[in-house]
Motif scaffolding. Structure first.
Motif, short mmCIF file in Angstrom:
data_model
loop_
_atom_site.label_atom_id
_atom_site.label_comp_id
_atom_site.label_asym_id
_atom_site.label_seq_id
_atom_site.Cartn_x
_atom_site.Cartn_y
_atom_site.Cartn_z
N ARG A 149 -6.24 6.80 -11.86
CA ARG A 149 -6.93 5.51 -11.75
C ARG A 149 -7.54 5.08 -13.08
O ARG A 149 -7.47 3.91 -13.47
CB ARG A 149 -8.01 5.58 -10.67
N SER A 161 7.55 0.59 2.88
CA SER A 161 7.67 0.55 1.43
C SER A 161 8.75 -0.43 1.00
O SER A 161 8.67 -1.03 -0.08
CB SER A 161 7.98 1.95 0.89
N ARG A 172 3.40 3.08 -6.23
CA ARG A 172 2.95 3.40 -4.88
C ARG A 172 4.09 3.91 -4.00
O ARG A 172 3.89 4.67 -3.07
CB ARG A 172 2.33 2.14 -4.25
N ASN A 173 5.33 3.48 -4.31
CA ASN A 173 6.48 3.82 -3.47
C ASN A 173 7.53 4.64 -4.21
O ASN A 173 8.67 4.73 -3.77
CB ASN A 173 7.13 2.53 -2.95
N LEU A 191 -3.54 7.76 -5.62
CA LEU A 191 -3.79 7.98 -7.04
C LEU A 191 -5.00 8.89 -7.23
O LEU A 191 -6.04 8.72 -6.59
CB LEU A 191 -4.05 6.66 -7.75
N LEU A 234 2.57 -1.42 -10.11
CA LEU A 234 1.74 -0.64 -9.20
C LEU A 234 2.45 -0.45 -7.86
O LEU A 234 2.36 0.63 -7.25
CB LEU A 234 0.40 -1.34 -9.00
N LEU A 235 3.15 -1.48 -7.39
CA LEU A 235 3.93 -1.34 -6.16
C LEU A 235 5.04 -0.30 -6.33
O LEU A 235 5.35 0.45 -5.40
CB LEU A 235 4.51 -2.69 -5.74
N SER A 292 -5.92 -4.19 -5.98
CA SER A 292 -4.59 -3.57 -5.99
C SER A 292 -4.70 -2.04 -5.94
O SER A 292 -3.97 -1.38 -5.21
CB SER A 292 -3.82 -4.01 -7.22
N GLU A 339 7.29 -3.71 0.21
CA GLU A 339 6.58 -3.76 -1.07
C GLU A 339 7.55 -3.82 -2.24
O GLU A 339 7.28 -4.48 -3.25
CB GLU A 339 5.64 -2.57 -1.18
N ARG A 384 -0.79 -6.38 2.77
CA ARG A 384 -0.82 -4.94 3.07
C ARG A 384 -1.67 -4.64 4.29
O ARG A 384 -1.33 -3.76 5.09
CB ARG A 384 -1.36 -4.19 1.85
N THR A 415 -3.87 1.78 -3.08
CA THR A 415 -3.08 2.91 -3.55
C THR A 415 -3.94 4.16 -3.49
O THR A 415 -4.37 4.70 -4.52
CB THR A 415 -2.58 2.67 -5.00
N ASP A 430 -2.90 -7.93 -1.16
CA ASP A 430 -3.81 -7.05 -0.43
C ASP A 430 -3.92 -7.47 1.03
O ASP A 430 -3.92 -6.63 1.94
CB ASP A 430 -5.20 -7.08 -1.09
#
Length: 425
Positions: A153, A328, A365-366, A148, A361-362, A141, A331, A192, A145, A189
């Motif tokens: 992380r 995005s 990420r967005n 980060l 986390l999604l 995951s 996601e 994506r 990304t 994953d």
């Protein structure tokens, strides 16, 4: 005298300051690792120093492995036989304590080799496998990304490893949710990286606990993810063949009967489950209103669940080209579906909420395209992280399942984001 005013040139430190969060996470990790070591050291074959068996929830999986090892595969779902084997493992088990194995037959194969080992060694191997599966899923995951920083992380790893459903329920208790977490992370994953068939193959492995797929499969149908569905069907047929070969037709029929019985217990007006450990809305309403739901309670439950489901289906319908869309918005949709699965369900335990980490986390990420304030994102993260630590106690004492309503709030936020897609930058 203490000065109550702060230096205007010096930034104010919030309670969620990174150094404090890191300290709390490390403290939780070290404390729970110490508890795990103490449990192994004080295990005498009956109970640990804490008054419970070693890896208490793992024992049902070990019992299933023993039944396969003893050539009693067709009786894998004989609850009386399961209980007998369980009491062989833990003679100090109380008469009312039950740990039934209700997963599909193919999942029992994982524990066949472990059943040949002494119980404490087998649990140690399972603990190592749990950590490996969870770490592998989280690494997959984070790999998606790239924005980060190294510091972010390391913080993400600390927060994930010290998340209560993982460190307590899976590592100390021996639950199996890390298995599902890995395959869900792998499926996302593959999505994506635009490998839909591989994503479908990964989703099929979640059949070890079909409740994980309650909304995922309908989403794939509505959004026309045909290649994912094809991969899912391939895995499903393969696992069905493995299950048939493992326990024969008799065992498969018994599994189907037992699964339907547990579904009836979960969705019925009365239930034998310990609802304080469950976060789905059915369990949350039972805690709040009492074991038997009144007509008003059922109406409120149906209204809330129906509203969430209708909003989610509408969001799916707006994204019918999802299999080829890597934006995005797509996601956000996955994050909403995963989160809704935990509440719009009939049987979802707190240890099965690990995938909410993937939703968060999604979101992270967005968050920039949505222009989500950093403080709001931190509050979301803090609520989801802290709720499991108090949810069971609050549920047992006050009838309030905090994790359920945190997840409902997160789901509403995600549905809002899905219906108002972020501006592209």
């Amino acid at each position: 005298m203490l000065q109550m005013t702060s230096d205007p040139e010096k930034p104010r430190r919030d309670w969620w300051d990174a150094s404090r969060v890191r300290f709390v996470c490390l403290t939780i990790l070290l404390m729970n690792v110490g508890l795990i070591v103490a449990a192994f050291v004080t295990w005498d074959g009956r109970r640990t120093m804490f008054g419970v068996p070693l890896g208490v929830d793992y024992s049902c999986f070990h019992a299933a492995g023993l039944l396969l090892d003893r050539g009693q595969a067709e009786r894998l779902y004989d609850l009386d036989l399961q209980d007998k084997v369980h009491r062989e493992l833990h003679p100090a088990t109380l008469s009312f304590e039950r740990m039934p194995f209700v997963n599909p037959p193919f999942f029992a194969l994982l524990f066949w080799p472990l059943a040949k080992l002494p119980y404490s060694v087998a649990y140690g191997v399972w603990l190592a496998l749990t950590v490996a599966l969870f770490a592998g899923g989280w690494w997959l995951s984070l790999r998606g990304t790239p924005g980060l920083s190294r510091r972010d992380r390391s913080m993400a790893w600390l927060l994930a490893l010290s998340f209560e459903p993982f460190i307590v329920e899976c590592c100390i208790g021996g639950q199996s949710s890390a298995f599902g977490f890995f395959w869900i992370a792998l499926a996302l994953d593959c999505e994506r990286r635009r490998q839909p068939f591989a994503a479908g193959l990964a989703w099929g492995m979640c059949l070890y606990k079909p409740t994980f797929l309650l909304l995922v499969v309908p989403m794939c149908l509505v959004t026309r993810r045909w290649r994912q569905l094809a991969g899912f069907v391939v895995t499903s047929l393969a696992l069905a063949a493995v299950s048939w070969a493992t326990v024969s037709a008799v065992g498969c029929r018994e599994y189907s009967r037992l699964a339907l019985e547990f579904l009836h217990q979960s969705a019925g007006t009365r239930s034998v489950f310990r609802h304080a450990k469950y976060v789905d809305l059915v369990s949350a309403f039972r805690l709040w209103a009492g074991e038997t739901l009144s007509a008003v309670d059922l109406l409120l439950l149906a209204s809330l669940s129906g509203a969430l489901l209708v909003a989610l289906i509408h969001a799916w319908w707006r994204n019918t080209d999802g299999e080829t869309d890597s934006s995005s918005t797509n996601e956000w949709l996955w994050a909403a579906t995963l989160t809704a699965t935990m509440v719009v369900n009939v049987h979802m335990a707190i240890y099965d909420t690990l995938p909410v980490l993937l939703s968060l986390l999604l979101i992270a990420r967005n968050a920039t395209p949505l222009r989500l304030p950093e403080g709001s994102l931190r509050r979301l993260l803090a609520a989801v992280y802290l709720a499991p630590w108090v949810s069971v106690i609050a549920a047992e004492r006050f009838g309030f399942q905090a994790m359920s309503w945190v997840l409902v709030g997160l789901c509403l936020f995600l549905l809002f984001a899905c219906h108002r897609p972020p501006a592209r930058e």
